[in-house]
Design a protein around this motif. Structure first.
Motif, PDB file in Angstrom:
ATOM      1  N   TYR A 164      57.388   8.203  67.569  1.00  0.00           N
ATOM      2  CA  TYR A 164      57.402   9.479  67.126  1.00  0.00           C
ATOM      3  C   TYR A 164      56.639   9.594  66.023  1.00  0.00           C
ATOM      4  O   TYR A 164      56.482  10.894  65.622  1.00  0.00           O
ATOM      5  CB  TYR A 164      59.092   9.755  66.834  1.00  0.00           C
ATOM      6  CG  TYR A 164      60.169   9.410  67.945  1.00  0.00           C
ATOM      7  CD1 TYR A 164      59.805  10.222  69.242  1.00  0.00           C
ATOM      8  CD2 TYR A 164      61.002   8.924  67.943  1.00  0.00           C
ATOM      9  CE1 TYR A 164      60.522   9.917  70.349  1.00  0.00           C
ATOM     10  CE2 TYR A 164      62.150   8.464  68.987  1.00  0.00           C
ATOM     11  CZ  TYR A 164      61.997   9.116  70.222  1.00  0.00           C
ATOM     12  OH  TYR A 164      62.769   8.990  71.278  1.00  0.00           O
ATOM     13  N   ASN A 172      57.671  17.964  65.678  1.00  0.00           N
ATOM     14  CA  ASN A 172      58.454  17.159  66.719  1.00  0.00           C
ATOM     15  C   ASN A 172      59.786  16.428  66.313  1.00  0.00           C
ATOM     16  O   ASN A 172      60.659  16.606  67.120  1.00  0.00           O
ATOM     17  CB  ASN A 172      57.362  16.222  67.364  1.00  0.00           C
ATOM     18  CG  ASN A 172      56.458  16.840  67.951  1.00  0.00           C
ATOM     19  OD1 ASN A 172      56.414  18.106  68.555  1.00  0.00           O
ATOM     20  ND2 ASN A 172      55.303  16.063  68.050  1.00  0.00           N
ATOM     21  N   ILE A 199      54.324  17.667  73.897  1.00  0.00           N
ATOM     22  CA  ILE A 199      55.452  17.895  73.516  1.00  0.00           C
ATOM     23  C   ILE A 199      56.466  17.438  74.191  1.00  0.00           C
ATOM     24  O   ILE A 199      57.454  16.846  73.881  1.00  0.00           O
ATOM     25  CB  ILE A 199      55.514  19.370  73.252  1.00  0.00           C
ATOM     26  CG1 ILE A 199      54.260  19.614  71.924  1.00  0.00           C
ATOM     27  CG2 ILE A 199      56.765  19.769  72.558  1.00  0.00           C
ATOM     28  CD1 ILE A 199      54.373  21.109  71.816  1.00  0.00           C
ATOM     29  N   THR A 250      59.314  14.767  73.182  1.00  0.00           N
ATOM     30  CA  THR A 250      60.676  15.207  73.058  1.00  0.00           C
ATOM     31  C   THR A 250      61.779  15.143  73.997  1.00  0.00           C
ATOM     32  O   THR A 250      62.874  15.102  73.653  1.00  0.00           O
ATOM     33  CB  THR A 250      60.720  16.800  72.585  1.00  0.00           C
ATOM     34  OG1 THR A 250      60.175  17.473  73.705  1.00  0.00           O
ATOM     35  CG2 THR A 250      59.420  17.029  71.300  1.00  0.00           C
TER      36      THR A 250
END
Length: 677
Positions: free
Chosen positions: A465, A492, A592, A596
């Motif tokens: 991340y 994010n 993304i 996520t």
């Protein structure tokens, strides 16, 4: 010791002694008259207790003289080792008796100055050890340097500060005169330095006009200090002073199980305080600061610290068993006549040993000391709390001393590679920016925030991340693209928090039990803020830090930050970061989703809604556009096939040659190539 034996010290200290009567009081019981000690009794008891501790801990080498002063100086003992014991001192005290109730002869002067003069003369006399060293010097032993340092403790009573000041000045004058006499004598020694400690005492019901003053140098050979205290607490003051004078320390053994004297079937825990050399505490006080502070407390009613160690129940361990010790020192109990002290001393003298435990602030405990008797004397043994030299050295994975096992070894190796040094030719050295200084600046920048262990950091464990934000933020200069990339990572993380997803993937086994997701995100945001705040090198670095402050609310006292942006707003800004051409939007949206959405996450609610009629070749406008139907997916896969169509189908109802490039040397009975329609 110089004790004031003037008539004033025969008065009561006005502190009644509490007496306990074993039998119940009858109706005709007549109470006893309150009994109080005199100033002389309090002084003698305190001085004798001081000497008991010294002679218990130092059987040889520490000599103490006693002098009582009234009209003359009464010398109670000499420097002879045979007179350095409590029996000789107490017999001498009984011979001189209590101070006279009043002046028997008006022509004689009752003063403590007689005793101080006798003390200075006694300090010039050679002891047996000093006489031996002086004799060696006469025979040419230049390595033996004889230094005569001494201390005088005077217990007296003065009217005011002026009287005390005159007493100090007279003492200095007599000391200087005695040194002049000793300089011209072969038998006497010059006093190199003297420490004069004056204890001004008085009854409880009187307020003294003498103020305390800390040690001060009246000259190069004399240091004086004054303590003005009430008579009943002289022993407390001497207990504090003896720790300073002989470099001692106090240990309180707590939790000693002992049967009650009245009820043998029940037991209670008691504490016993002991004195010993301060070197016994060196190892534990040099360790963890929090652990050291937890065991050090100020003794009630006194001015010194004591180290509290817990009694460890003996498990068949005797003093004959070998222990890995780093030091051994004699001990003596502080309250020698108390029942807990007697029980502990007898327990140790019977051949048993006691282990002492030091509690830790982080939990658990460690065995740090051992009490055992050898040859009728009791010693405290400092146990080795680290690895023994006889053991194999610890591997790097075990950490220092084998205790820390989660060092960031891989990250540290990467840090070394990123900052490797190579030789450089002198011709290429820029004087304005030297390589050594440049490298120090780089190392300082890379280690502004660099946790040593895995358990002390969170963001460096979330590489999926966070990366490559930690690497970019430590650069000296960053580009616009790198700045946009760091902002994208922050958005994010906002998206993850909005979806309430765990920071620890379920398949990694790193999730901490009992830790809520709110606590995980709170720790992550705080650590990320610390990392960015310590790397504000340029304006672009500050822009990234400001982006974090705008996206997440921190509880700062000196800054008022805006509320955290909503998830939709963060995603909308994410879509507009960087280039906005159509070719980059689709892969960014897929990135993304990959960062996520957890692999184990359930499908979003939009995936179970009725499909929206939409052309399969139309491009979605964002990551929240309607999903494709099963027919759209199948059609897209069919169109993506690379197999060419048959030529006959492409042209229509035509005849084409099958295996057009296939040549045969022997056609056989078939003749020409086969044709199909």
């Amino acid at each position: 010791f110089v004790l004031d034996h003037t008539p004033y010290f025969g008065i009561s200290c006005e502190s009644p002694i509490e007496l306990e009567f074993l039998k119940t009081r009858t109706p005709g019981f007549i109470p006893m008259t309150p009994i109080c000690k005199s100033l002389w009794t309090s002084s003698v008891e305190s001085a004798v207790e001081y000497c008991r501790i010294v002679w218990d801990l130092f059987p040889q080498g520490k000599l103490v003289r006693f002098i009582a002063s009234d009209t003359v100086a009464h010398i109670l003992n000499t420097w002879s080792p045979s007179q350095q014991n409590l029996s000789h001192i107490m017999n001498a005290m009984s011979l001189i008796g209590v101070p006279p109730p009043h002046a028997l002869n008006r022509n004689l002067e009752y003063t403590v100055l007689h005793g101080l003069r006798a003390a200075i003369e006694a300090l010039s006399d050679c002891t047996d050890i000093q006489a031996k060293k002086k004799k060696n010097q006469v025979f040419g032993d230049v390595q033996t340097k004889l230094i005569n340092r001494c201390r005088v403790i005077c217990i007296t009573s003065a009217r005011d500060n002026d009287s005390m000041k005159r007493l100090e000045e007279i003492f200095l004058s007599v000391l200087q005169q005695q040194n002049k006499v000793a300089a011209g004598s072969d038998r006497l020694l010059i006093i190199d330095h003297c420490h004069l400690v004056i204890i001004n005492t008085f009854p409880v019901n009187i307020e003294s006009q003498v103020n305390n003053h800390p040690p001060k140098n009246l000259s190069t050979i004399l240091t004086t200090e004054v303590h003005s205290i009430k008579a009943p607490v002289i022993s407390n003051k001497l207990s504090t002073l003896i720790l300073e004078h002989y470099n001692l320390a106090s240990t309180t053994v707590t939790g000693i199980p002992m049967k009650e004297e009245q009820n043998a079937s029940s037991s209670a825990n008691y504490d016993v305080e002991i004195y010993h050399s301060s070197a016994a505490h060196t190892a534990i006080l040099k360790g963890n600061a929090l652990d050291s502070a937890a065991i050090r407390t100020i003794k009630d009613g006194l001015e010194y610290e004591t180290v509290t160690l817990k009694w460890c129940t003996p498990r068949g361990c005797t003093s004959s068993e070998l222990q890995n010790c780093t030091g051994m020192h004699r001990i003596t109990p502080v309250d020698v006549n108390s029942r807990p002290s007697l029980c502990l001393i007898n327990f140790l003298l019977n051949g048993r040993s006691v282990m002492l435990e030091m509690p830790r602030k982080t939990g658990g405990k460690i065995t740090s000391h051992l009490l055992a008797a050898h040859g009728g004397e009791i010693f405290i043994h400092t146990l080795c709390t680290a690895r023994s030299v006889l053991e194999d050295p610890p591997s790097i994975s075990e950490g220092c001393g084998g205790r820390v096992t989660d060092y960031r070894i891989t990250d540290f190796g990467l840090l070394i590679k990123q900052n490797a040094l190579v030789p450089i030719k002198p011709a290429h050295v820029d004087e304005s920016n030297k390589p050594n200084q440049k490298m120090k600046t780089r190392l300082n920048r890379h280690t502004k925030y660099w946790p040593l262990t895995i358990s002390s950091t969170l963001i460096f464990n979330l590489k999926g991340y966070i990366d490559p934000l930690p690497t970019i933020i430590t650069k000296e200069k960053i580009t616009d693209e790198e700045m946009f990339q760091c902002k994208r990572i922050i958005y994010n993380l906002i998206s993850l928090e909005g979806k309430n997803e765990s920071l620890y993937p379920l398949n990694t086994g790193q999730r901490v039990k009992g830790q809520k997701r709110e606590d995980q995100y709170k720790a992550m945001w705080n650590e990320l803020e610390t990392l960015l705040k310590k790397n504000l090198h340029t304006l672009d670095h500050r822009n990234i830090y400001n982006c974090l402050l705008e996206c997440h609310k921190f509880n700062f006292d000196d800054e008022k930050l805006s509320e955290k942006v909503e998830l939709d707003e963060a995603l909308r800004e994410l879509d507009h970061i960087g280039s906005s051409n159509a070719e980059q939007d689709v892969p960014r949206a897929s990135v993304i989703r990959a960062t996520t959405d957890s692999p184990m996450s359930p499908p979003p609610l939009t995936s179970i809604t009725p499909p929206v009629t939409k052309s399969f070749n139309g491009r979605s406008s964002g990551i929240y556009s309607a999903p494709k139907t099963l027919l759209d997916v199948f059609t897209t896969q069919e169109k993506a096939k690379s197999r060419p169509e048959f030529s006959g189908r492409l042209i229509g109802n035509a005849v084409t040659k099958l295996y057009a490039n296939h040549k045969h040397t022997d056609l056989g009975s078939r003749g020409e190539s086969m044709e199909v329609e």
